[in-house]
Each structure stands twice: as C-alpha cells, then as structure tokens.
Design a protein around this motif. Structure first.
Motif, PDB file in Angstrom:
ATOM      1  N   LYS A 110      32.486  54.885  38.117  1.00 13.02           N
ATOM      2  CA  LYS A 110      32.262  55.650  36.897  1.00 13.02           C
ATOM      3  C   LYS A 110      31.226  56.757  37.078  1.00 13.02           C
ATOM      4  N   LEU A 111      30.677  56.903  38.268  1.00 10.91           N
ATOM      5  CA  LEU A 111      29.703  57.965  38.512  1.00 10.91           C
ATOM      6  C   LEU A 111      30.461  59.227  38.914  1.00 10.91           C
ATOM      7  N   GLU A 210      30.292  44.805  33.892  1.00 14.16           N
ATOM      8  CA  GLU A 210      29.111  45.479  34.404  1.00 14.16           C
ATOM      9  C   GLU A 210      27.924  45.325  33.463  1.00 14.16           C
ATOM     10  N   ILE A 212      24.204  47.406  32.979  1.00 18.02           N
ATOM     11  CA  ILE A 212      23.573  48.654  33.389  1.00 18.02           C
ATOM     12  C   ILE A 212      22.143  48.705  32.861  1.00 18.02           C
ATOM     13  N   VAL A 236      23.508  49.312  38.402  1.00 20.47           N
ATOM     14  CA  VAL A 236      24.759  48.780  37.855  1.00 20.47           C
ATOM     15  C   VAL A 236      25.117  47.499  38.602  1.00 20.47           C
ATOM     16  N   TYR A 255      22.312  54.147  41.561  1.00 20.01           N
ATOM     17  CA  TYR A 255      22.909  55.475  41.504  1.00 20.01           C
ATOM     18  C   TYR A 255      21.853  56.549  41.238  1.00 20.01           C
ATOM     19  N   THR A 257      21.114  60.054  39.606  1.00 20.34           N
ATOM     20  CA  THR A 257      21.745  60.764  38.496  1.00 20.34           C
ATOM     21  C   THR A 257      21.178  62.168  38.314  1.00 20.34           C
ATOM     22  N   HIS A 260      24.670  63.716  39.039  1.00 21.21           N
ATOM     23  CA  HIS A 260      25.816  62.928  38.594  1.00 21.21           C
ATOM     24  C   HIS A 260      25.457  62.222  37.295  1.00 21.21           C
ATOM     25  N   HIS A 261      26.496  61.736  36.604  1.00 16.91           N
ATOM     26  CA  HIS A 261      26.291  60.954  35.404  1.00 16.91           C
ATOM     27  C   HIS A 261      27.325  59.838  35.345  1.00 16.91           C
ATOM     28  N   TYR A 262      26.995  58.790  34.596  1.00 16.47           N
ATOM     29  CA  TYR A 262      27.904  57.672  34.417  1.00 16.47           C
ATOM     30  C   TYR A 262      28.829  57.983  33.255  1.00 16.47           C
ATOM     31  N   HIS A 263      30.150  57.949  33.527  1.00 19.72           N
ATOM     32  CA  HIS A 263      31.122  58.339  32.502  1.00 19.72           C
ATOM     33  C   HIS A 263      32.067  57.174  32.229  1.00 19.72           C
ATOM     34  N   ASN A 264      32.184  56.817  30.969  1.00 19.27           N
ATOM     35  CA  ASN A 264      33.100  55.745  30.595  1.00 19.27           C
ATOM     36  C   ASN A 264      33.851  56.148  29.332  1.00 19.27           C
TER      37      ASN A 264
END
Length: 267
Positions: A110-111, A210, A212, A236, A255, A257, A260-264
């Motif tokens: 998801k990153l 998961e 986080i 995570v 991770y 960031t 980058h970012h965590y996307h869900n």
C-alpha cells in the motif's frame, strides 16, 4: 431470497456439501445455496484441486457437478472474484488468482510514490540481508498460532526504489511449510515473494490484517534505511492468511514516507 435446488438434487447436494465440509466449520442451515456452492469451490481451492493460474471448470460444468443452476454457480464465482480469489478473463474462462499476475502484484503493498501509482516505479530493488532458521518467540508464536520455540524461517530485506532504501521488512514463516527456503533462492527469484511461495511451497496468501503506527528510526533502522536517527517511520505489522484462514506469515515493515504515502481504499 435464496435459490432452491431441484427436488431430485436435494439429497445429492446435501451429500456433496456434507462430504466437502467435513473438515470445515458447520454451515448454518439458513445459508443461501450460492454461499454453499461458494464454500465447495473454496474447499477445492484449499485442497489444491486447481492451482494458482489454472482455469477452473466452466460454470456449466460446475452446475452439473453440484446439481444446481448455472446462475447459482455464477453468483458464487462472482463473490470469489470480488475477493480476488478467482479472476475472470473475457472469452477464456475463470482462473485461480495468482500473485504472479501483474494486476495483483501490488495488492498487499500500500506504499505508493507521492507522484505516481502502485507499481509506477517498477519493481523494487531487493537486498536480502538474512534468511535463517530460528525459534519463535512468544509474540511471534502467538501471531502464527505456533508454540513458543517452534521453528520459523526469519527473513530480513530492504526494498529500494530509484536507489533509495524505502522499506525494511522482517518476515517470519512457519518452518514446516518453507523447507528449503534460503537467501540464495530469494536473491535469485525476480518475481513477487508471494508468487515464489505459491510456486515453490504451495502456499498462497489470500488475505491479510495490518496494524499501523508511527515509530522513530532507532536501533539500527536508521542505518538500513539511510535516514537520520529519530526520523518518523510508518510501522506496519501484517499477518497474512491462506485459504484455510491459517496465519502463514508475520511481517513487520518500516516505511519511509518522505517521498511515499500509505494508500488504502475503503468501502
């Protein structure tokens, strides 16, 4: 309203359901018929009757097999496809989903880059730091439903994008299911790790849970990810499960960031 099988088929279907679910939790009597058929198909996947990437029988063949209507089978397959367990291919049939397929390779990652989409950076550069057999600590054993001290395989690796170390992962796997897993095999394999698990160890991860949180880069994390000590990282923890809802992997990732970012996607 649930569909009802033809009278002549009720006993046949009942016998099939009873046999196929002998080792599974009892199905409530009010379960819709298509859900029962979904369970039978899922059981065949669990038993490796159809391997990842292989075609399953046609809807008509499955309808004949289970003595139900083709519409009932279609509804069951639709749900399995929505859960990424089966893949429909126009004009070709329905296939068992595989992590080797391009469209699902990033299902559990998801990153994503701030200026792109999952996979837009291309494959990550992987640095396998270690792969060794060890004993499960109490928390690892609990996560994998093992006994403390049971043998597990431990893998540590760093994933880099455009030459920048971005993800550090510690992975634990039940050793009994991953005999022969070595750092060399992981280094030489260029595909997704879950695809290797499918092809070489007959283990398919189908879902994951998961947790986080944010953690600082300390205790060597800053060295491996090449950031300043104390830099915020996204931590995570993932437990991945097989068809049998059996926990087969504990993965703890850290991770970066900054790019980058965590996307869900919810709902």
């Amino acid at each position: 309203m649930s569909e009802t099988p033809p009278p002549f088929a009720e006993k046949v279907l009942a016998d099939v359901v009873s046999t196929a679910f002998a080792s599974l939790p009892a199905t409530p009597s009010f379960s819709p018929l298509y859900q029962q058929i979904k369970g039978l198909i899922l059981n065949s996947l669990r038993l490796s009757e159809w391997k990842p990437g292989e075609a399953i029988p046609s809807e008509m063949e499955l309808a004949t097999r289970y003595r139900v209507s083709q519409g009932t089978v279609r509804k069951a397959i639709d749900e399995l496809a929505s859960e990424n367990l089966l893949v429909r291919r126009q004009g070709k049939g329905t296939f068992v989903a595989t992590h080797a397929a391009q469209q699902v390779q990033f299902r559990f990652l998801k990153l994503v880059p701030d200026s792109g989409t999952p996979g837009s950076e291309g494959p990550a550069q992987r640095n396998i730091i270690e792969c060794r057999r060890t004993r499960a600590s109490a928390d690892i054993a609990r996560a994998l439903e093992l006994k403390t001290g049971d043998a597990v395989m431990q893998v540590r690796r760093v994933l880099s994008f455009a030459g920048t170390p971005t993800i550090l992962e510690d992975i634990w796997l039940p050793a009994t299911h991953f005999k022969g897993l070595t750092a060399e095999r992981l280094i030489n394999d260029k595909g997704p790790m879950y695809a290797l698990f499918e092809a070489e160890f007959n283990v398919r991860m189908v879902r994951a849970e998961e947790k986080i949180r944010a953690e600082p880069a300390i205790d060597g994390l800053e060295l491996l990810l090449q950031v300043k000590p104390g830099t915020p990282l996204l931590s995570v923890e993932r437990i991945a499960y097989t068809y049998k809802d059996e926990p087969m992997e504990l993965r703890r990732g850290y991770y970066r960031t900054d790019t980058h970012h965590y996307h869900n996607t919810l709902g």
